[in-house]
Design a protein around this motif. Structure first.
Motif, PDB file in Angstrom:
ATOM      1  N   ASN A 117      -7.340   6.269   3.931  1.00  0.00           N
ATOM      2  CA  ASN A 117      -6.964   7.577   4.482  1.00  0.00           C
ATOM      3  C   ASN A 117      -5.445   7.657   4.559  1.00  0.00           C
ATOM      4  O   ASN A 117      -4.745   6.760   4.092  1.00  0.00           O
ATOM      5  CB  ASN A 117      -7.652   7.840   5.835  1.00  0.00           C
ATOM      6  CG  ASN A 117      -7.148   6.939   6.955  1.00  0.00           C
ATOM      7  OD1 ASN A 117      -6.060   6.358   6.868  1.00  0.00           O
ATOM      8  ND2 ASN A 117      -7.916   6.812   8.020  1.00  0.00           N
ATOM      9  N   ASN A 118      -4.954   8.723   5.154  1.00  0.00           N
ATOM     10  CA  ASN A 118      -3.505   8.976   5.140  1.00  0.00           C
ATOM     11  C   ASN A 118      -2.800   8.536   6.403  1.00  0.00           C
ATOM     12  O   ASN A 118      -1.668   8.958   6.668  1.00  0.00           O
ATOM     13  CB  ASN A 118      -3.253  10.468   4.910  1.00  0.00           C
ATOM     14  CG  ASN A 118      -3.811  11.337   6.049  1.00  0.00           C
ATOM     15  OD1 ASN A 118      -4.594  10.857   6.872  1.00  0.00           O
ATOM     16  ND2 ASN A 118      -3.429  12.606   6.072  1.00  0.00           N
ATOM     17  N   TRP A 119      -3.400   7.670   7.213  1.00  0.00           N
ATOM     18  CA  TRP A 119      -2.780   7.273   8.470  1.00  0.00           C
ATOM     19  C   TRP A 119      -1.458   6.556   8.214  1.00  0.00           C
ATOM     20  O   TRP A 119      -1.330   5.769   7.264  1.00  0.00           O
ATOM     21  CB  TRP A 119      -3.706   6.362   9.256  1.00  0.00           C
ATOM     22  CG  TRP A 119      -4.899   7.072   9.839  1.00  0.00           C
ATOM     23  CD1 TRP A 119      -5.300   8.348   9.606  1.00  0.00           C
ATOM     24  CD2 TRP A 119      -5.846   6.511  10.759  1.00  0.00           C
ATOM     25  NE1 TRP A 119      -6.442   8.633  10.319  1.00  0.00           N
ATOM     26  CE2 TRP A 119      -6.799   7.527  11.030  1.00  0.00           C
ATOM     27  CE3 TRP A 119      -5.991   5.270  11.359  1.00  0.00           C
ATOM     28  CZ2 TRP A 119      -7.869   7.318  11.896  1.00  0.00           C
ATOM     29  CZ3 TRP A 119      -7.061   5.057  12.221  1.00  0.00           C
ATOM     30  CH2 TRP A 119      -7.989   6.084  12.485  1.00  0.00           C
ATOM     31  N   GLN A 120      -0.508   6.819   9.113  1.00  0.00           N
ATOM     32  CA  GLN A 120       0.808   6.191   9.045  1.00  0.00           C
ATOM     33  C   GLN A 120       0.985   5.212  10.200  1.00  0.00           C
ATOM     34  O   GLN A 120       0.480   5.406  11.297  1.00  0.00           O
ATOM     35  CB  GLN A 120       1.909   7.253   9.092  1.00  0.00           C
ATOM     36  CG  GLN A 120       1.915   8.205   7.906  1.00  0.00           C
ATOM     37  CD  GLN A 120       2.282   7.499   6.621  1.00  0.00           C
ATOM     38  OE1 GLN A 120       3.386   6.966   6.478  1.00  0.00           O
ATOM     39  NE2 GLN A 120       1.357   7.489   5.660  1.00  0.00           N
ATOM     40  N   SER A 121       1.726   4.151   9.936  1.00  0.00           N
ATOM     41  CA  SER A 121       1.985   3.127  10.944  1.00  0.00           C
ATOM     42  C   SER A 121       2.969   3.622  11.995  1.00  0.00           C
ATOM     43  O   SER A 121       3.878   4.409  11.699  1.00  0.00           O
ATOM     44  CB  SER A 121       2.550   1.868  10.273  1.00  0.00           C
ATOM     45  OG  SER A 121       3.190   1.027  11.199  1.00  0.00           O
ATOM     46  N   VAL A 122       2.800   3.148  13.229  1.00  0.00           N
ATOM     47  CA  VAL A 122       3.775   3.419  14.287  1.00  0.00           C
ATOM     48  C   VAL A 122       5.161   2.953  13.867  1.00  0.00           C
ATOM     49  O   VAL A 122       6.177   3.572  14.202  1.00  0.00           O
ATOM     50  CB  VAL A 122       3.340   2.709  15.589  1.00  0.00           C
ATOM     51  CG1 VAL A 122       4.436   2.772  16.647  1.00  0.00           C
ATOM     52  CG2 VAL A 122       2.049   3.320  16.130  1.00  0.00           C
ATOM     53  N   PHE A 123       5.219   1.858  13.113  1.00  0.00           N
ATOM     54  CA  PHE A 123       6.496   1.287  12.687  1.00  0.00           C
ATOM     55  C   PHE A 123       7.020   1.903  11.390  1.00  0.00           C
ATOM     56  O   PHE A 123       8.021   1.457  10.852  1.00  0.00           O
ATOM     57  CB  PHE A 123       6.358  -0.225  12.504  1.00  0.00           C
ATOM     58  CG  PHE A 123       6.239  -1.000  13.781  1.00  0.00           C
ATOM     59  CD1 PHE A 123       6.605  -0.456  14.993  1.00  0.00           C
ATOM     60  CD2 PHE A 123       5.749  -2.300  13.769  1.00  0.00           C
ATOM     61  CE1 PHE A 123       6.500  -1.184  16.166  1.00  0.00           C
ATOM     62  CE2 PHE A 123       5.639  -3.040  14.941  1.00  0.00           C
ATOM     63  CZ  PHE A 123       6.013  -2.473  16.143  1.00  0.00           C
ATOM     64  N   GLY A 124       6.335   2.918  10.881  1.00  0.00           N
ATOM     65  CA  GLY A 124       6.768   3.560   9.649  1.00  0.00           C
ATOM     66  C   GLY A 124       5.983   3.070   8.448  1.00  0.00           C
ATOM     67  O   GLY A 124       5.509   1.932   8.399  1.00  0.00           O
ATOM     68  N   GLY A 125       5.814   3.951   7.455  1.00  0.00           N
ATOM     69  CA  GLY A 125       5.075   3.602   6.251  1.00  0.00           C
ATOM     70  C   GLY A 125       3.571   3.693   6.464  1.00  0.00           C
ATOM     71  O   GLY A 125       3.086   3.993   7.558  1.00  0.00           O
ATOM     72  N   PRO A 126       2.794   3.421   5.419  1.00  0.00           N
ATOM     73  CA  PRO A 126       1.340   3.524   5.515  1.00  0.00           C
ATOM     74  C   PRO A 126       0.762   2.540   6.527  1.00  0.00           C
ATOM     75  O   PRO A 126       1.302   1.457   6.734  1.00  0.00           O
ATOM     76  CB  PRO A 126       0.868   3.179   4.096  1.00  0.00           C
ATOM     77  CG  PRO A 126       2.053   3.401   3.223  1.00  0.00           C
ATOM     78  CD  PRO A 126       3.245   3.073   4.058  1.00  0.00           C
ATOM     79  N   ALA A 127      -0.353   2.933   7.137  1.00  0.00           N
ATOM     80  CA  ALA A 127      -1.053   2.063   8.091  1.00  0.00           C
ATOM     81  C   ALA A 127      -2.082   1.180   7.396  1.00  0.00           C
ATOM     82  O   ALA A 127      -2.905   0.554   8.061  1.00  0.00           O
ATOM     83  CB  ALA A 127      -1.736   2.907   9.162  1.00  0.00           C
TER      84      ALA A 127
END
Length: 559
Positions: free
Chosen positions: A147-157
């Motif tokens: 899916n398109n979730w992003q990491s809290v720290f930036g970039g893909p999760a």
């Protein structure tokens, strides 16, 4: 209720001191703080007047995220010491009447954890993989994240595993933080059983409670639906941290904390849980501290509040009401290891704003004004009913290191955002214990895992120890009086037109027992009410007038 009352429950009004071990004190001289260093300074903490110590993670870890990536929850990382050292710390703290709160990280493990290594060596669909959030990729070759979730720290999760030697399809694993921190699958009973065992391991060794990292993130929305925003945990006080984000604040987390509550209740001594839950609105946050769940949850709305009397009053009133509705206390906090220190934030033009780090290319805080406001705001914080958490060094008035060079940075958020986020290194600088020496008394070798700015020397403990006007002396006095008047167990009464007092818009004032707190967020002097000034954040130049950016405690004689 006095603290010597046999029915007093310690965590309801405790002042908790957060220790970030790698930056507190280094007894072994390798540049990284350790458990023996904390033990060596335990009397300093006792004299300060706090009630409990929260020890940030020191469990075994590759240190990809400064210990928040744990590879073994039952071992202490050798850079910090041993389990025996931790037990000694607990014993020394208990001998001085101090409680010890361990930092538990249940949302994710390190990618070096035995479970994750086993998962990578196991085929898709295996029991080992079911402990984590492995998914097939999309697209014909599965080369697009699930899916398109992003990491809290930036970039893909999501990160795709390396090519498999057995030729089986490669899957992706979820990590809401760094790729070295794979998220656990808390729908899996084995994960729940393991963490209850880990809690028991440390409870058996005498810890008095746990701070739960990312407490709102353990359960994800079924089906992992797409979400277009970055999975941020924080914003400023006007940001609506989404309550509908599918990775945060799912109702299923509460079942977990009810089981943990029951586990802790089986031990003597009023053990406690405190949540790091970046949740809005406050009515949702209050669900974490219902009678059968956690005992505290940090009030980040208070931490995020701008330097403004009306905003402070709104946050305080709404917080007390929300927690009262579920029979809970409010846990106030102004700084921690994830935020620019409030002595620096309050020196910005937008005073109290929470930037994601500050470096030399950004606005530099007004150091003197920030310290003046920091000394004032602690008057309000410690006068509030409930519990308070202090971050190591704030009792010295420490600012952030706001000019730390890029070559020293270690926060994964800095690297995952290509430097767009400066990161949290500036609030994690080793403490200055003396005004001299290569590491300002942090150790005897001069080695440092992060360099200290030169001006830290004037904030050193040795400089402030015998100065009656120092910030350290002020904290000690406030903590002493807070305890003497049982303010943490008191009740707030607003001082305003309804109470027969009228203040300018720049002023916030309330009474708690016999103490009236008056904080002037403006720059101009304002009239003071009658009464004996017990303590003031700065010198009172004009009798009966409170200077700008200052606060007092007035003893009214009422109760």
């Amino acid at each position: 209720m006095p603290q010597n009352d046999p029915d007093h429950i310690w965590w309801k009004d405790a002042v908790i001191y957060q220790i970030y071990p790698r930056s507190f004190a280094d007894a072994r001289g390798d540049g990284i703080g350790d458990l023996p260093g904390i033990i060596a300074h335990i009397d300093y903490l006792s004299r300060l007047g706090v009630d409990a110590l929260w020890i940030s993670p020191c469990f075994q870890s590759p240190q990809g995220d400064a210990g928040y990536d744990i590879s073994d929850y039952r071992k202490i990382d050798p850079i910090f010491g041993t389990v025996a050292d931790y037990e000694t710390l607990i014993a020394e703290a208990h001998d001085r009447g101090l409680r010890v709160i361990a930092d538990m990280v249940p949302n994710h493990t390190s990618d070096q954890h035995a479970w994750f290594r086993e998962a990578l060596a196991s085929p898709p669909g295996s029991a080992a993989r079911a402990r984590y959030m492995f998914r097939d990729g999309s697209g014909a070759q599965g080369d697009t994240p699930p899916n398109n979730w992003q990491s809290v720290f930036g970039g893909p999760a999501w990160t795709r595993e390396a090519p498999r030697e057995d030729g089986l399809p490669r899957q992706w694993y979820l990590h809401l933080f760094d790729s070295c921190q794979p998220d656990l699958n808390w729908e899996n009973p084995e994960v729940r059983e393991e963490f209850e065992s880990v809690l028991r391991f440390w409870l058996d060794r005498g810890v008095d409670g746990f701070r739960i990292d990312v407490a709102h993130g353990l359960i994800k929305e079924k089906g992992l639906p797409p979400y277009t925003e970055r999975a941020t945990m924080v914003g400023d006080d006007e940001d609506k941290t989404p309550s509908d984000a599918p990775m945060w604040d799912r109702d299923g987390v509460h079942e977990i904390y009810r089981s943990w509550h029951a586990l802790l209740a089986s031990y003597p001594g009023d053990r406690m849980l405190v949540a790091e839950a970046w949740v809005k609105p406050l009515s949702r946050l209050a669900r974490y501290v219902r009678p059968d769940e956690m005992q505290q949850t940090f009030n980040f709305d208070y931490l995020l509040c701008r330097w403004n009397a009306k905003r402070y009053r709104k946050v305080i009133a709404e917080s007390l009401e929300a927690m009262h509705d579920v029979g809970a206390i409010t846990a106030w906090v102004m700084s921690n290891h994830d935020s620019v220190r409030h002595a620096s934030r309050l020196g910005l033009k937008d005073a109290g704003a929470r930037p994601q780090g500050i470096d030399a290319a950004h606005e530099q805080p007004d150091e003197a004004l920030g310290l003046r406001r920091a000394r004032a705001v602690i008057f309000m914080t410690l006068a509030l009913p409930g519990s308070v958490t202090l971050y190591q060094g704030e009792e010295l008035g420490l600012p952030d290191h706001t000019t730390l060079e890029k070559r020293y940075r270690q926060d994964p958020a800095f690297f995952r955002t290509d430097g767009e986020e400066i990161g949290r290194d500036g609030c994690r600088i080793p403490l200055p214990w003396t005004a001299e020496g290569g590491s300002l008394g942090f150790n005897e070798t001069g080695k440092l895992w992060l360099p200290q700015p030169e001006h830290y020397a004037r904030y050193a403990v040795s400089v402030q120890e015998d100065d009656p006007d120092s910030t350290l002396a002020l904290y000690r006095a406030l903590l002493r009086e807070r305890k003497a008047f049982a303010l943490g167990m008191g009740e707030l009464v607003w001082m305003d037109a309804a109470s027969g007092e009228a203040f300018p818009d720049s002023v916030i004032s309330f009474r708690n027992g016999p103490i009236q707190m008056v904080l002037n967020c403006g720059d101009e002097e304002v009239p003071l009410p009658d009464g004996e000034i017990l303590l003031s954040s700065c010198a009172i130049g004009t009798p009966g007038r409170l200077p700008g950016n200052a606060a007092v405690w007035i003893r009214t004689g009422e109760s």
